[in-house]
Scaffold this motif. Structure first.
Motif, PDB file in Angstrom:
ATOM      1  N   THR A   1       1.298  -1.432   0.147  1.00 13.95           N
ATOM      2  CA  THR A   1      -0.113   0.167  -0.548  1.00 13.95           C
ATOM      3  C   THR A   1       0.664   1.271   0.345  1.00 13.95           C
ATOM      4  N   LEU A   2       1.848   1.403   0.722  1.00 17.37           N
ATOM      5  CA  LEU A   2       2.888   2.887   0.871  1.00 17.37           C
ATOM      6  C   LEU A   2       3.749   2.647  -0.291  1.00 17.37           C
ATOM      7  N   LEU A   3       3.937   1.860  -0.947  1.00 22.75           N
ATOM      8  CA  LEU A   3       4.950   1.351  -2.458  1.00 22.75           C
ATOM      9  C   LEU A   3       3.730   2.312  -3.336  1.00 22.75           C
ATOM     10  N   ASP A   4       3.022   1.879  -3.202  1.00 25.29           N
ATOM     11  CA  ASP A   4       1.411   2.454  -4.668  1.00 25.29           C
ATOM     12  C   ASP A   4       1.928   3.840  -4.412  1.00 25.29           C
ATOM     13  N   GLY A   5       1.623   4.483  -2.929  1.00 19.49           N
ATOM     14  CA  GLY A   5       1.592   6.263  -3.250  1.00 19.49           C
ATOM     15  C   GLY A   5       2.514   6.189  -3.210  1.00 19.49           C
ATOM     16  N   TRP A   6       3.628   5.737  -2.966  1.00 22.39           N
ATOM     17  CA  TRP A   6       5.142   6.723  -3.529  1.00 22.39           C
ATOM     18  C   TRP A   6       5.758   6.431  -4.851  1.00 22.39           C
ATOM     19  N   TYR A   7       4.396   5.377  -5.470  1.00 25.67           N
ATOM     20  CA  TYR A   7       5.169   5.695  -7.841  1.00 25.67           C
ATOM     21  C   TYR A   7       4.371   6.896  -7.654  1.00 25.67           C
ATOM     22  N   ARG A   8       5.462   7.534  -8.779  1.00 22.38           N
ATOM     23  CA  ARG A   8       5.340   9.084  -8.409  1.00 22.38           C
ATOM     24  C   ARG A   8       5.277   9.046 -10.425  1.00 22.38           C
ATOM     25  N   GLY A   9       5.675   7.948 -11.396  1.00 25.14           N
ATOM     26  CA  GLY A   9       5.422   7.657 -12.821  1.00 25.14           C
ATOM     27  C   GLY A   9       6.479   7.427 -13.430  1.00 25.14           C
ATOM     28  N   ASP A  10       6.912   7.112 -14.149  1.00 22.51           N
ATOM     29  CA  ASP A  10       8.088   7.366 -15.689  1.00 22.51           C
ATOM     30  C   ASP A  10       8.786   5.816 -15.043  1.00 22.51           C
ATOM     31  N   GLY A  11       9.041   4.685 -14.124  1.00 25.29           N
ATOM     32  CA  GLY A  11       8.803   4.276 -13.150  1.00 25.29           C
ATOM     33  C   GLY A  11      10.016   4.330 -12.012  1.00 25.29           C
ATOM     34  N   TRP A  12       9.383   5.695 -11.600  1.00 25.70           N
ATOM     35  CA  TRP A  12      10.506   5.875 -10.431  1.00 25.70           C
ATOM     36  C   TRP A  12       8.983   6.494  -9.089  1.00 25.70           C
ATOM     37  N   TYR A  13       9.816   5.076  -7.658  1.00 22.26           N
ATOM     38  CA  TYR A  13       9.939   5.511  -6.704  1.00 22.26           C
ATOM     39  C   TYR A  13      10.241   7.132  -5.909  1.00 22.26           C
ATOM     40  N   ALA A  14       9.096   7.545  -5.192  1.00 21.44           N
ATOM     41  CA  ALA A  14       9.900   8.443  -4.089  1.00 21.44           C
ATOM     42  C   ALA A  14      10.039   7.668  -2.660  1.00 21.44           C
TER      43      ALA A  14
END
Length: 638
Positions: A205-218
């Motif tokens: 759940t956290l990982l999905d929230g950190w996904y910003r697009g372009d293949g990059w997670y915060a």
């Protein structure tokens, strides 16, 4: 490319330039390196083999945690090595780790020779939680040959120790994937329950929230984009999907890895170097873990030959440049030891997270990753300037010299709840640009690639970065300058920054607003060393600058023990626009003077128009913000 130094404790196979024309490395080389690193590290084990107490200055977590780190991180290398060989273990690595597991979990938390530290909350000596994931993943990978042969009592003790990761609070970032990995292992051996289910669900759940697009997670709730994307945020869920045969999980996270590799594969230089950017750089060739994982799972846009070129190139880059000392151990640093590359959590065994690169060994010997001829790395094929709007980054690579530059207009290391303080300046995030051939200067030295406002001799720092956008060949952001002494901030002071990249040239434009009387602005370029064989750094003022000189950084960078930094200066008051051309190049031969590359047609507080020698016109506007390019002559820009 030079040969492996003779001080290495292993005897590498001969280069295979037919199969691997760029690096000479084959799968046999990867196995030899893994075995060599393991052999050297195991010389420092405790009698019961529970801890590997490598020599060196302890981390802030203490000697016992560091010893567990030595066990856990080398276990990753051994697990990838043996699992990739379908259980063949000619050096008996797994017997050692089995003995160490039994000894370390017998009385956890006890202050004796062998006992592992307990897993506690991240702010209470929490490093063992990180290592629990490596232990769990190692056990998952080697289950048929290690875990299944353990006594039931040892299995029970190991489970109880590992469950500490499920019952304590991780750091608010990629750490949540450590209990996730522990839970996945326990479920894979029939020991799952509601506690493991919650840990896995919370992490994803956290990982999905950190996904910003372009293949990059915060890396958490802020805007930290760095190598943790590859060696943690993509690695754990995609590898779990692969090991579990979970197509639902693979379909959810595999495409993100593929998209990440579209751009991340551009961040390796022609010499094999990863981009020198972000924290934990002492993990070195772990930067190739995402490349290897993509090849193993099929979630990659790269051909097998290009994947091996990148992974083997990164491995050989560090081995050829002294990352392994005469004692056979990975040092704390980049090439060799380099204190400025480290964080306070770095201990003697920390560099062994480099073991994650050996995920590529999960591809068996007959896999195309090992049988296809090496192909060029992306930087060796063409000049590129792709923008990554989601993380706010701009990549600039030049084929002629193999240099990759990363312009940072979106990644910082400031969490949402934190204030900004110059005392927390982080050179691995706060600079405007990074490359595969240069590193940031050390604290206390003149900062490279930095736009500073000076007040009474105190230089400002760039902390929280606010992206303004990124597009075709450009990226932009703004920040509030902060100061280490005196008032931390000047009311109304703001810097808006734009970079436009064309070939090897960088047009850097800044608008400084709200500068008080007596202020000064300072722009620095790339930090490079003296002598032949090092890149050249050039900086030329186009508008607003009145002074030019060269500063020295006597502590150097990760690439050179001493560095010089070109610098521009000018007085500032109110609002002003400043523009310059910067160049980092390894190309030989004459090039046109920067005065002939581009010139300013018009400029005021609202923006600037620059005409390039080939007739291209670049317009940067600040009210409202915009970047536009028009061509009135033949294309080019090189």
């Amino acid at each position: 490319m030079t040969t492996v130094p003779p001080t290495h404790p292993w005897n590498p196979p001969a280069d295979d330039r037919a199969l691997s024309p760029y690096t000479g490395y084959t799968r046999d080389h990867w196995e030899a390196v893994a075995d060599g690193l393991l052999d050297a590290a195991w010389r420092w084990s405790t009698p019961g083999r529970a801890l590997l107490d490598l020599p060196g200055k302890p981390s802030v977590s203490g000697v016992r945690s560091d010893g567990l780190e030595g066990y856990a991180r080398t276990f990753l290398a051994a697990a990838f090595r043996v699992a990739g060989a379908d259980g063949k273990d000619p050096h008996g690595w797994l017997d050692r780790y089995a003995q160490g597991l039994a000894a370390g979990t017998r009385t956890p938390g006890r202050d004796d020779t062998e006992s592992w530290p307990l897993i506690l909350d991240h702010h209470v000596q929490g490093q063992p939680m990180v290592e629990s994931a490596s232990v769990a993943l190692g056990l998952r990978l080697t289950r048929p040959w290690l875990w299944d042969g353990l006594d039931a009592a040892v299995q029970d003790r190991a489970e109880e120790w590992l469950r500490g990761a499920l019952r304590h609070v991780p750091a608010p970032n990629n750490w949540y994937l450590f209990p996730y990995t522990v839970a996945a292992f326990l479920e894979s051996v029939g020991r799952g329950d509601e506690e493991t289910r919650r840990a896995r669900e919370r992490a994803l759940t956290l990982l999905d929230g950190w996904y910003r697009g372009d293949g990059w997670y915060a890396d958490g709730d802020g805007r930290a984009f760095d190598h943790y994307n590859g060696w943690a945020l993509h690695l754990y869920p995609v590898l779990e999907a692969h090991l579990a045969g979970d197509t639902v999980l693979a379909d959810r996270y595999g495409p993100r890895l593929r998209e990440h590799l579209e751009c991340f594969s551009l961040l390796f230089g022609g010499d094999g170097a990863p981009i020198h950017f972000g924290r934990s750089l002492t993990y070195r060739f772990a930067a190739s873990a995402a490349v290897g994982l993509g090849a193993v799972t099929g979630h990659t846009p790269l051909t097998p030959g290009a994947s091996r070129r990148l992974a083997s190139g990164a491995l050989r880059y560090f081995l050829d440049r002294g990352a392994v000392g005469e004692d056979g151990l990975l040092s704390l640093g980049w090439h060799g030891p380099h204190e400025a590359s480290l964080q306070r959590y770095s201990g003697p065994a920390s560099p062994y997270w480099a073991s994650k690169a050996f995920v590529c060994l999960l591809a068996p010997a007959g896999h195309p990753l090992w049988t296809a001829p090496e192909e060029p790395a992306p930087v060796e094929e063409a000049d590129r300037v792709p923008a990554l709007p989601a993380p706010g980054l701009l990549v600039q690579s030049t084929r002629a010299d193999g240099i990759v530059r990363l312009h940072n207009h979106g990644s910082d290391h400031v969490r949402p709840h934190e204030g900004e303080s110059a005392a927390q300046d982080d050179a691995h995030y706060g600079r405007q640009a990074y490359s595969t051939h240069t590193g940031p200067t050390a604290p206390g030295n003149v900062p490279d690639n930095h736009l500073a406002v000076e007040m009474d001799g105190v230089t400002s720092v760039r902390r929280r970065i606010h992206p303004l956008g990124a597009g075709d060949g450009w990226a932009a952001s703004w920040h509030r300058p902060v100061f280490v002494s005196g008032p931390p901030m000047v009311p109304g002071l703001r810097v808006e920054s734009v970079v436009v990249a064309r070939g090897r040239y960088e047009l850097r434009v800044h608008r400084v607003a709200g500068a008080p009387p007596g202020a000064r602005v300072v722009q620095t370029g790339w930090a490079t060393g003296p002598g032949d064989g090092t890149p050249r750094s050039l900086l030329h003022g186009l508008h607003g600058w009145t002074g030019r000189d060269e500063a020295r950084a006597p502590q150097g960078t990760a690439y050179t023990p001493w560095a010089r930094v070109p610098r521009l200066t000018a007085p500032a008051e109110g609002t002003g626009v400043y523009a310059c051309l910067a160049v980092l190049t390894g190309e030989e031969g004459d090039a046109p003077p920067l005065e002939q590359v581009a010139g300013v047609e018009s400029a005021d507080a609202r923006g600037i128009t620059v005409r390039w020698a080939d007739g291209t016109v670049t317009r940067v506007g600040f009210e409202p913000f915009s970047v536009s390019v028009s061509v009135s002559g033949p294309g080019g820009g090189k």
